[in-house]
Write a protein that holds these residues in place. Sequence first.
Motif, PDB file in Angstrom:
ATOM      1  N   TRP A 188       7.777 -30.264 -33.110  1.00 44.78           N
ATOM      2  CA  TRP A 188       7.229 -30.926 -34.295  1.00 44.78           C
ATOM      3  C   TRP A 188       7.948 -30.334 -35.506  1.00 44.78           C
ATOM      4  O   TRP A 188       7.447 -29.449 -36.172  1.00 44.78           O
ATOM      5  CB  TRP A 188       5.712 -30.713 -34.352  1.00 44.78           C
ATOM      6  CG  TRP A 188       5.041 -30.909 -33.015  1.00 44.78           C
ATOM      7  CD1 TRP A 188       4.361 -29.981 -32.303  1.00 44.78           C
ATOM      8  CD2 TRP A 188       5.009 -32.104 -32.227  1.00 44.78           C
ATOM      9  NE1 TRP A 188       3.900 -30.516 -31.118  1.00 44.78           N
ATOM     10  CE2 TRP A 188       4.287 -31.820 -31.046  1.00 44.78           C
ATOM     11  CE3 TRP A 188       5.519 -33.389 -32.394  1.00 44.78           C
ATOM     12  CZ2 TRP A 188       4.048 -32.762 -30.054  1.00 44.78           C
ATOM     13  CZ3 TRP A 188       5.302 -34.334 -31.404  1.00 44.78           C
ATOM     14  CH2 TRP A 188       4.574 -34.026 -30.268  1.00 44.78           C
ATOM     15  N   ASN A 193       9.347 -35.862 -34.840  1.00 44.31           N
ATOM     16  CA  ASN A 193       9.061 -35.438 -33.481  1.00 44.31           C
ATOM     17  C   ASN A 193      10.345 -35.517 -32.662  1.00 44.31           C
ATOM     18  O   ASN A 193      10.966 -36.582 -32.584  1.00 44.31           O
ATOM     19  CB  ASN A 193       7.998 -36.343 -32.840  1.00 44.31           C
ATOM     20  CG  ASN A 193       6.744 -36.443 -33.680  1.00 44.31           C
ATOM     21  OD1 ASN A 193       6.445 -35.541 -34.451  1.00 44.31           O
ATOM     22  ND2 ASN A 193       6.008 -37.532 -33.546  1.00 44.31           N
ATOM     23  N   GLU A 211       2.170 -36.592 -28.113  1.00 46.75           N
ATOM     24  CA  GLU A 211       1.785 -36.890 -29.497  1.00 46.75           C
ATOM     25  C   GLU A 211       0.266 -36.986 -29.631  1.00 46.75           C
ATOM     26  O   GLU A 211      -0.319 -36.526 -30.625  1.00 46.75           O
ATOM     27  CB  GLU A 211       2.433 -38.202 -29.939  1.00 46.75           C
ATOM     28  CG  GLU A 211       3.931 -38.103 -30.165  1.00 46.75           C
ATOM     29  CD  GLU A 211       4.571 -39.436 -30.462  1.00 46.75           C
ATOM     30  OE1 GLU A 211       5.668 -39.448 -31.026  1.00 46.75           O
ATOM     31  OE2 GLU A 211       3.975 -40.473 -30.122  1.00 46.75           O
TER      32      GLU A 211
END
Length: 386
Positions: A188, A193, A211
């Motif tokens: 992250w 991402n 996620e």
Amino acid sequence: MSKLVLAIDDDRLVHHIIDESLSEFCKLIHAKNGDEGIRQALKYHPDIILLDVEMPGLTGYEVCEKLKKCQQTADIPIMFLSSRVNLEERMRGYNAGASDYIMKPFNAEELKARIKVLYNYMQLSKRLSQDIKRAQLTAEIAMTDSGDMGRIMRFVGQSYHAHDLRTLVSYFFEFFQPFGLEVAVAFWYHNSNVFFAAEGAVQPIEQELMETHKDGNRFVDFGRRTIINYPKVSLLIKNMPIDDETLYGRYKDLFPHILEATNAKIKDMEVSEEALNKVEQIGIVFEELSEQLMGISEHQGQKLLALEAELAVLKGEIGIALSEQRVAELEKLYQHFAFLNDELSIIKFKLTEITDARHELIESLNKVAKPWGEEDVPAQTDIELF
């Protein structure tokens, strides 16, 4: 190259919709139930399989598990087509071996887009798997210490020299290689991402699961899969040894150590990148300042010559009343000096900006030198790195 897609569904209407959506996009094969779908997959080895969940006879989950257990079809990406889209169903599909999950009813553009993603994933996975196989033939992992802490110390030492995510992840996967585990990792990083897999590419459904759970518990277990979360990194282990309680417990105690170190490294990399951005900003300001100073210098030089000539004339006119023209010329010189004063004010303002940016840069560099703030020191009840 045209994609070969196998659609397995007991609903004729769904097959018609798939035909309408994909007939110009790829070559289609149809199967009306699970048994026929398995036979077609073995015969034609399609690029992608679209699989219904609820069918008479074998369910979609059972068909998926059989295909993934078969060596001939294990590498084919499978997308479930289902009206059930809650998280439990998606996780069940992922545990069965699916790479994606799309909700019925679907539109043509969405289906095409998801198939493109899966096809690209399959191609990338093949290339990466080939690269890994070649690397494994020539690479030797130099483990100077066979103990777990020795491996962690080695990783920490390697990560010190990593200044980008790809270098860091190569050391990260090197750490996990001796354990025989299939792992994927998500960084992250800033506001993005970034996903990597030890073998192949990260499947869309794996990305979605990481996620979804990244802000959840430290450990998330589902079936043989485990996700371990830290603020800047999440690890997905696809084949945790849940049947070996001792080994399972050892891994859960061990792996947070390397994630703690990786999390700290990611934070350092972010701070370093911010520091480099500040340096770049300072460079831009200095360039602007330099151009402005050059313009002022040229303008001032011209006016100084004019002033010098005017003074020479005035010296010859001592005692003679100055004409209105001379007064006007002197007024222009006054305006010039006023202009210089304004420009110098702008320069001072920009120098203030440089000073402020310099202070921010110093603070950023101090964070790089001392990455652990008081609030970041791991609690004894959480993780002790060494």
